[in-house]
Write a protein that holds these residues in place. Structure first.
Motif, mmCIF file in Angstrom:
data_model
loop_
_atom_site.group_PDB
_atom_site.id
_atom_site.type_symbol
_atom_site.label_atom_id
_atom_site.label_comp_id
_atom_site.label_asym_id
_atom_site.label_seq_id
_atom_site.Cartn_x
_atom_site.Cartn_y
_atom_site.Cartn_z
ATOM 1 N N ALA A 1 -7.002 7.578 -6.022
ATOM 2 C CA ALA A 1 -6.985 6.802 -4.772
ATOM 3 C C ALA A 1 -6.551 7.750 -3.654
ATOM 4 N N THR A 2 -6.783 7.344 -2.435
ATOM 5 C CA THR A 2 -6.283 8.105 -1.279
ATOM 6 C C THR A 2 -4.783 7.858 -1.177
ATOM 7 N N VAL A 3 -4.011 8.921 -0.926
ATOM 8 C CA VAL A 3 -2.560 8.752 -0.798
ATOM 9 C C VAL A 3 -2.137 9.011 0.652
ATOM 10 N N THR A 4 -1.352 8.087 1.183
ATOM 11 C CA THR A 4 -0.796 8.259 2.526
ATOM 12 C C THR A 4 0.730 8.258 2.410
ATOM 13 N N ALA A 5 1.387 8.825 3.413
ATOM 14 C CA ALA A 5 2.855 8.774 3.440
ATOM 15 C C ALA A 5 3.311 8.538 4.869
ATOM 16 N N VAL A 6 4.378 7.777 5.006
ATOM 17 C CA VAL A 6 4.943 7.536 6.335
ATOM 18 C C VAL A 6 6.084 8.519 6.585
ATOM 19 N N CYS A 7 6.413 8.693 7.861
ATOM 20 C CA CYS A 7 7.374 9.736 8.254
ATOM 21 C C CYS A 7 8.770 9.233 8.589
ATOM 22 N N GLY A 8 8.943 7.923 8.722
ATOM 23 C CA GLY A 8 10.251 7.407 9.119
ATOM 24 C C GLY A 8 10.113 6.446 10.280
#
Ligand SMILES: O=C[C@H](O)COP(=O)(O)O
Length: 231
Positions: free
Chosen positions: A54-61
């Motif tokens: 799957a596509t992986v995303t991450a948030v920064c805060g």
């Protein structure tokens, strides 16, 4: 079709969400706010657990000032995620920060901006995001006591999705979206819908992910008419 983004807190939840049909896995600590960041080490574990399925995303805060925001975005990009989601809160982040993020990271990773429906979002920033090299833009809510649909009129949400498309950006909608809301939310034609609380036990975003709810959400979206593909 509209794709399903599911926010997860660790590698085990990431694996469960992929198996249950999530299209995008979003690394996030819901206990630390709407865009609470996990540590880069945990995000790297999530990338490994997803293993290209799957596509992986991450948030920064959450509610970060410009310098901290850019440092965190750089750290998240280094984990190997496919996309980094950056929240732009009025007064803390503006067109200058958007351009700085694009210069710093736009060639290294796909950047997705998050604007907040409950914090007077400025959709005039959408063309600025496109010019700065962003890949996409999402609408979410900063507070979680009321959902996306209670903060903005349908006309504004349609306008957001259509402006993003005109500018060549993928668009996402999130903010306490429940499974029952999916037909209405996907009906705006976004590329993706983001969920956390709606796919957790007891509807609480800080509780454990419930794979059966992810399965139901994925099935509900797949039964909807098509929009553009995200990725
Ligand atoms: O990006 C998606 C969010 O994690 C949505 O969280 P929420 O459904 O609890 O508002």
């Amino acid at each position: 079709m509209t794709l399903l983004l599911v926010s997860v807190t660790n590698a085990e939840e990431a694996h469960l969400a992929v198996e249950a049909g999530a299209d995008l896995i979003d690394a996030k600590d819901p206990a630390a706010g709407a865009l609470g960041a996990l540590t880069p080490a945990t995000v790297a574990e999530i990338v490994a657990a997803v293993d290209g399925r799957a596509t992986v995303t991450a948030v920064c805060g959450d509610h970060l000032r410009a310098e901290t925001l850019l440092d965190s975005a750089e750290a998240m990009a280094a984990t190997g995620v496919d996309m980094v989601k950056i929240g732009f809160v009025p007064d803390l982040a503006d067109a200058r920060v958007i351009r700085a993020a694009g210069r710093l990271l736009g060639t290294r990773t796909k950047l997705v901006a998050v604007l907040f429906a409950d914090l007077v979002p400025d959709f005039g920033l959408v063309p600025v995001l496109a010019e700065a090299g962003f890949h996409g833009v999402m609408l979410d809510t900063s507070g979680k006591s009321a959902g996306l649909l209670s903060h903005l009129s349908t006309m504004r949400i349609f306008g957001f999705v259509s402006t993003a498309r005109t500018c060549g950006l993928i668009s996402g909608l999130a903010g306490s979206v429940r499974i029952a809301d999916l037909p209405a939310v996907a009906g705006f034609g976004p590329d993706l819908v983001g969920m956390r609380g709606g796919v957790c036990r007891g509807g609480r975003r800080t509780s454990a992910l419930d794979p059966d709810l992810v399965r139901m959400a994925a099935a509900r979206l797949r039964a909807m008419p098509c929009a553009a593909q995200a990725g």
